[in-house]
Scaffold this active site. Structure first.
Site, PDB file in Angstrom:
ATOM      1  N   CYS A 289      42.078  40.601  45.327  1.00  0.00           N
ATOM      2  CA  CYS A 289      41.300  39.632  45.636  1.00  0.00           C
ATOM      3  C   CYS A 289      40.983  39.242  47.222  1.00  0.00           C
ATOM      4  O   CYS A 289      42.158  39.210  47.866  1.00  0.00           O
ATOM      5  CB  CYS A 289      41.478  38.379  44.959  1.00  0.00           C
ATOM      6  SG  CYS A 289      40.385  36.773  45.482  1.00  0.00           S
TER       7      CYS A 289
ATOM      8  N   ASN B 193      47.199  29.958  37.786  1.00  0.00           N
ATOM      9  CA  ASN B 193      46.312  28.600  37.819  1.00  0.00           C
ATOM     10  C   ASN B 193      46.136  28.083  36.736  1.00  0.00           C
ATOM     11  O   ASN B 193      45.808  26.888  36.471  1.00  0.00           O
ATOM     12  CB  ASN B 193      45.143  29.379  38.339  1.00  0.00           C
ATOM     13  CG  ASN B 193      44.321  30.179  37.637  1.00  0.00           C
ATOM     14  OD1 ASN B 193      43.414  29.519  36.876  1.00  0.00           O
ATOM     15  ND2 ASN B 193      44.320  31.248  37.530  1.00  0.00           N
TER      16      ASN B 193
ATOM     17  N   GLU C  10      51.794  37.885  43.316  1.00  0.00           N
ATOM     18  CA  GLU C  10      51.029  37.355  44.455  1.00  0.00           C
ATOM     19  C   GLU C  10      51.950  37.115  45.927  1.00  0.00           C
ATOM     20  O   GLU C  10      51.964  37.580  46.929  1.00  0.00           O
ATOM     21  CB  GLU C  10      50.042  36.416  44.527  1.00  0.00           C
ATOM     22  CG  GLU C  10      48.983  36.115  45.499  1.00  0.00           C
ATOM     23  CD  GLU C  10      48.471  35.139  45.574  1.00  0.00           C
ATOM     24  OE1 GLU C  10      47.985  34.006  46.503  1.00  0.00           O
ATOM     25  OE2 GLU C  10      47.776  34.614  44.508  1.00  0.00           O
TER      26      GLU C  10
ATOM     27  N   HIS D  44      46.064  40.512  42.428  1.00  0.00           N
ATOM     28  CA  HIS D  44      47.071  39.619  43.104  1.00  0.00           C
ATOM     29  C   HIS D  44      47.675  40.184  44.147  1.00  0.00           C
ATOM     30  O   HIS D  44      48.317  39.508  45.125  1.00  0.00           O
ATOM     31  CB  HIS D  44      48.276  39.494  42.139  1.00  0.00           C
ATOM     32  CG  HIS D  44      47.814  38.923  40.638  1.00  0.00           C
ATOM     33  ND1 HIS D  44      47.963  39.861  39.546  1.00  0.00           N
ATOM     34  CD2 HIS D  44      47.490  37.804  40.275  1.00  0.00           C
ATOM     35  CE1 HIS D  44      47.583  39.084  38.650  1.00  0.00           C
ATOM     36  NE2 HIS D  44      47.221  37.951  38.817  1.00  0.00           N
TER      37      HIS D  44
END
Length: 341
Positions: A105, A233, A135, A83
């Site tokens: 990522c 998500n 994040e 994150h």
């Protein structure tokens, strides 16, 4: 056929793509490789990915998950989760003489770089995302004086900016595509000169998984999303399924969390999984459903995914030696010694 006499055949609509995205795959492999190369323990700041099963599996292999950098003993190896983290976390790690592995990522890193660039150009940055999500905390930390978090369309009225001609929106990578654009539209109504990021911030995997669920939603009496409650998500997939017309939708970590009453009167079950979910958990749900007469499985394919990311570069170095050197105050500026091939 007379539907009054013949019950509808039981079937499962299986979404594709589903499960691991490239960023999650990279992060999980990075923890496994670090444990393999350097031995336990390897400390990980926050859950490497938001999935209960993955975290428990890595804990058994010797990963230790911590909430704060201060919990990592000096001279240890610490990995930053997929994150992303704010710059201050890198500073804290340096102060504690920790060798770091950054498993952020690359698609999150892209948003961080956008935040830095627009802050340098003195834009007000409206970051669409969920307050308190790791994040969002990490991205906000790149330019705290320039970033305002907008947590959905209902937040738009409260937003204030310094100069309406220098406003840009960015977003968390794991949001609902539709809701994000609803927020963007509301922001554009308020700030007609609003600038958009050079490319979409919502990651390809989040979009693809939502598209697959939209395709199956109207045909499903029930949609089961495999994923953890803290996975943004995965939670979005439940919302998207309901929005697409599914009769009901539920989030489960494991097959045993399915309530058998959900299947009453159901002939079509849609099944998908969030981007941090290993396929073994989906297989468990398929077995559970097959045992209850849902043996016919049809694939609902929305996209082909072939993206992969290379592992963090730090895994090519001898981090134990680096950590020891840092701790001894003898770290050198030269390249770290390469471990044997």
């Amino acid at each position: 056929m007379d539907h009054m006499t013949a019950p509808a055949p039981r079937r499962v609509l299986l979404a594709a793509p589903r499960g691991y995205c490239a960023g999650v795959d990279r992060a999980v492999i990075a923890v496994e490789k670090a444990l393999e190369q350097y031995g336990a323990p390897v400390y990980v700041r926050h859950e490497i990915v938001h999935n209960k099963y993955v975290v428990q599996t890595l804990e058994r292999k010797g990963a230790i998950f911590v909430d704060r950098t201060a919990e990592v003993p000096e001279g240890s190896i610490v990995m930053f989760s997929a994150h992303g983290v704010a710059p201050i976390v890198h500073e804290e790690a340096a102060q504690r003489k920790l060798a770091t592995i950054d498993a952020t990522c690359p698609l999150v890193t892209k948003v961080h770089k956008e935040a830095v660039r627009y802050a340098n150009e003195d834009f007000d940055i409206l970051l669409i995302g969920h307050e308190g999500h790791e994040e969002v905390i990490g991205t906000s930390g790149e330019a705290p004086d320039h970033i305002t978090i907008v947590d959905g369309p209902q937040d738009v009225e409260k937003v204030t900016v310094r100069d309406e001609s220098k406003v840009v929106w960015l977003s968390q990578t794991t949001l609902s595509v539709d809701e994000t654009y609803e927020t963007v539209d509301a922001l554009k109504t308020r700030f007609p000169l609003l600038v958009s990021p050079p490319s979409d911030d919502i990651c390809y995997a989040t979009q693809n998984r939502q598209t697959a669920v939209k395709q199956m939603g109207a045909d499903a009496d029930l949609v089961i999303v495999v994923g953890s409650k803290n996975s943004s998500n995965s939670v979005r997939l439940v919302e998207v399924a309901l929005g697409a017309g599914a009769g009901a939708a539920h989030l489960v970590d494991f097959a045993e969390e399915i309530d058998e009453t959900w299947l009453e009167g159901v002939s079509t079950v849609g099944l998908t999984s969030g981007a941090s979910v290993p396929e073994v958990l989906v297989e468990g749900v398929l077995e559970y459903l097959a045992a209850r007469g849902f043996e016919d499985v049809e694939l609902v394919k929305a996209a082909e995914e072939s993206i992969t990311f290379s592992l963090p570069k730090e895994l090519r170095r001898d981090l134990r030696a680096e950590a020891a050197a840092l701790n001894a105050g003898a770290a050198e500026d030269g390249p770290a010694e390469q471990p044997g091939a």
